[in-house]
Design an enzyme around this catalytic site. Structure first.
Site, mmCIF file in Angstrom:
data_model
loop_
_atom_site.group_PDB
_atom_site.id
_atom_site.type_symbol
_atom_site.label_atom_id
_atom_site.label_comp_id
_atom_site.label_asym_id
_atom_site.label_seq_id
_atom_site.Cartn_x
_atom_site.Cartn_y
_atom_site.Cartn_z
ATOM 1 N N GLY A 1 44.314 -26.301 -4.485
ATOM 2 C CA GLY A 1 43.482 -25.070 -4.598
ATOM 3 C C GLY A 1 43.309 -24.101 -3.542
ATOM 4 O O GLY A 1 44.207 -23.208 -3.271
ATOM 5 N N THR B 1 38.636 -20.809 -16.442
ATOM 6 C CA THR B 1 38.018 -21.167 -15.326
ATOM 7 C C THR B 1 38.585 -20.135 -14.095
ATOM 8 O O THR B 1 37.782 -19.382 -13.505
ATOM 9 C CB THR B 1 37.835 -22.502 -15.007
ATOM 10 O OG1 THR B 1 37.328 -23.292 -15.982
ATOM 11 C CG2 THR B 1 36.833 -22.631 -13.699
ATOM 12 N N VAL B 2 39.828 -20.520 -13.986
ATOM 13 C CA VAL B 2 40.356 -20.123 -12.816
ATOM 14 C C VAL B 2 40.756 -18.459 -13.074
ATOM 15 O O VAL B 2 40.662 -17.422 -12.105
ATOM 16 C CB VAL B 2 41.818 -20.601 -12.275
ATOM 17 C CG1 VAL B 2 42.547 -19.987 -11.169
ATOM 18 C CG2 VAL B 2 41.468 -21.884 -12.098
ATOM 19 N N GLU C 1 50.742 -20.849 -4.211
ATOM 20 C CA GLU C 1 49.854 -21.311 -3.486
ATOM 21 C C GLU C 1 48.717 -22.152 -4.138
ATOM 22 O O GLU C 1 48.083 -23.274 -3.693
ATOM 23 C CB GLU C 1 49.167 -20.364 -2.456
ATOM 24 C CG GLU C 1 48.343 -20.869 -1.426
ATOM 25 C CD GLU C 1 48.950 -21.808 -0.468
ATOM 26 O OE1 GLU C 1 49.850 -21.142 0.303
ATOM 27 O OE2 GLU C 1 48.625 -22.821 -0.410
ATOM 28 N N GLY D 1 38.285 -25.292 -8.945
ATOM 29 C CA GLY D 1 37.017 -24.622 -9.155
ATOM 30 C C GLY D 1 37.495 -22.911 -9.127
ATOM 31 O O GLY D 1 38.822 -22.597 -8.705
ATOM 32 N N LYS E 1 51.767 -32.197 -7.839
ATOM 33 C CA LYS E 1 51.290 -31.621 -6.891
ATOM 34 C C LYS E 1 52.482 -32.152 -5.445
ATOM 35 O O LYS E 1 52.692 -31.523 -4.687
ATOM 36 C CB LYS E 1 50.045 -31.548 -6.520
ATOM 37 C CG LYS E 1 48.885 -30.781 -7.217
ATOM 38 C CD LYS E 1 47.634 -31.389 -7.226
ATOM 39 C CE LYS E 1 46.682 -30.627 -8.142
ATOM 40 N NZ LYS E 1 45.362 -30.944 -8.408
ATOM 41 N N GLY F 1 33.605 -29.321 -14.183
ATOM 42 C CA GLY F 1 34.608 -28.509 -14.725
ATOM 43 C C GLY F 1 35.696 -28.523 -13.815
ATOM 44 O O GLY F 1 36.555 -27.581 -14.121
HETATM 45 N N1 HSE Z 1 42.169 -31.190 -12.412
HETATM 46 C C1 HSE Z 1 42.381 -30.803 -11.002
HETATM 47 C C2 HSE Z 1 41.520 -31.721 -10.174
HETATM 48 C C3 HSE Z 1 42.247 -29.532 -10.984
HETATM 49 O O1 HSE Z 1 40.679 -32.357 -10.545
HETATM 50 O O2 HSE Z 1 41.531 -31.440 -8.915
HETATM 51 C C4 HSE Z 1 42.853 -28.796 -9.933
HETATM 52 O O3 HSE Z 1 44.185 -28.691 -9.821
#
Ligand code: HSE
Length: 385
Positions: free
Chosen positions: A133, A12-13, A128, A301, A204, A186
């Site tokens: 995100g 995805t990313v 970052e 995303g 995080k 997703g």
């Molecule tokens: N699985 C993570 C979320 C993706 O739902 O925020 C982004 O780190």
């Protein structure tokens, strides 16, 4: 100047990053004066990469061959996980390449050794995209807020969990249906247990605490409660106080150390974190000079996360990135190893309900003392200027 890039992992990313690097190349050149050609995409399976219409010549499955290419200056690690991804980062650094990654699990677990390895080679690891995100919070905390002693930060940093809690609270979906919906959006990790257990948020929080406080905390030592502790009557009880339950990752500088936790917490409206619905992220930061700051946006995303990846790429190329070469105490290898204070000593404020009592906010007793009275207990979060 040309900063050739190689992408490892095109999910995805990775797809979003390839899309920006190839589709916005002219605009990037115009904005930065530099080129960031995508020279290689390394993956086990090219189904997704092919569906993006990438030039077939850049689909180069041999990592060693790509790392030996002198035109590749930066490796963008988007493979995920802590196994192969660690090998990729180590090999990239050993081959003299800078690294940009969105991999919070990898850096929260091996950040110290990987940053030390990068520093020894005069290279940078940009991350970052790993926390929240699209929201530019890592470099903001590390650089822009350097005039401040950070007193506390709290964030909704997992979009999957926020989406589930929103749906359970507002649409009455049960937990399983709400998780399924979040997976379809997703945003969930390959193993959604990492999301709903709070583990992803703990990764995080460990990284954000490094850049905010200059401390390195083993994420496994952060007191953790996941969505499994939330019942629908808890959501309803919070609503009676015009409040919402959110999975909150929180770190505060207090007398004697740092209090940290990831757990469902009750936040009153109109606090912006309480009002944040759906798969969004929000972070409050209390700076000694700035007062309260609030950041909000898309925490997951393809394009939102790729925006942060490309921002790191440009920052390290421009030399403005607070790279590992600089001696800021916030980078994982420079941060001071620290154990969070014991969770059991916290005296609130707590949101309590149950056992025939109306919902209320109390301060003074420990969680264990309240639970012994048969009450349901959640931290109450209401930041003040
Ligand atoms: N699985 C993570 C979320 C993706 O739902 O925020 C982004 O780190």
């Amino acid at each position: 100047m040309s900063w050739g890039t190689a992408l490892v992992g095109c999910g995805t990313v990775g797809g979003g990053t390839a899309g920006i690097l190839t589709g916005s190349a002219k605009e990037l050149k115009k904005r930065t004066g530099m080129d960031f050609p995508l020279l290689a995409v390394v993956d086990k399976d090219y189904t997704h990469a092919r569906s993006l219409g990438l030039e077939p010549g850049i689909l180069r499955p041999d990592l060693e061959e790509v790392l030996a290419d002198p035109a590749v200056k930066v490796v963008i690690e988007l493979a995920g996980g802590t196994g192969f991804a660690k090998t990729v980062v180590e090999k990239a650094l050993d081959a003299g390449k800078h690294v940009v990654t969105a991999n919070k699990a990898l850096l929260a677990t091996y950040g110290r050794e990987l940053f030390a390895r990068a520093r020894a080679r005069g290279l940078t690891i940009g991350f970052e995209a790993s926390c929240a995100g699209a929201i530019p919070v890592v470099r903001t905390l590390a650089e822009d807020l350097v005039a401040n002693r950070i007193l506390g930060l709290a964030g909704i940093v997992n979009g999957t969990c926020n989406s589930i809690l929103t749906d359970m609270g507002s649409s009455g979906l049960d937990y399983t249906a709400a998780l399924k919906k979040a997976q379809q959006l997703g945003f969930a990790e390959a193993d959604p247990f990492l999301d709903v257990s709070g583990t992803d948020s703990a990764h995080k929080l460990a990284l954000l605490s490094a850049v905010a406080f200059g401390i390195w905390v083993d994420w496994k030592e952060i007191p953790l409660r996941g969505l499994e502790v939330v019942r629908t009557d808890d959501l309803a009880a919070a609503a009676t106080k015009n409040a919402r339950i959110k999975l909150l990752a929180r770190a505060e500088a207090v007398a004697g150390g740092y209090r940290m936790s990831v757990e469902p917490s009750v936040i009153p409206l109109p606090q912006p974190l309480a009002a944040l619905e759906g798969p969004f992220n929000g972070i409050t930061v209390q700076g000694s000079e700035t007062g309260l700051l609030y950041f909000q946006g898309r925490g997951a995303g393809a394009r939102p996360t790729a925006s942060a990846i490309v921002g790191d790429l440009a920052a390290l190329a421009a030399g403005t990135s607070a790279s590992t070469q600089k001696d800021y105490s916030c980078w994982p290898d420079k941060a001071v190893p620290t154990k969070p204070l014991a969770d059991s000593e916290s005296r609130g404020p707590w949101f309590v309900h149950g056992n025939g009592k109306a919902a209320e906010v109390v301060q003074g007793p420990t969680r264990a003392e309240l639970e012994a009275l048969g009450l349901r207990v959640f931290p109450w979060y209401e930041p003040k200027e």
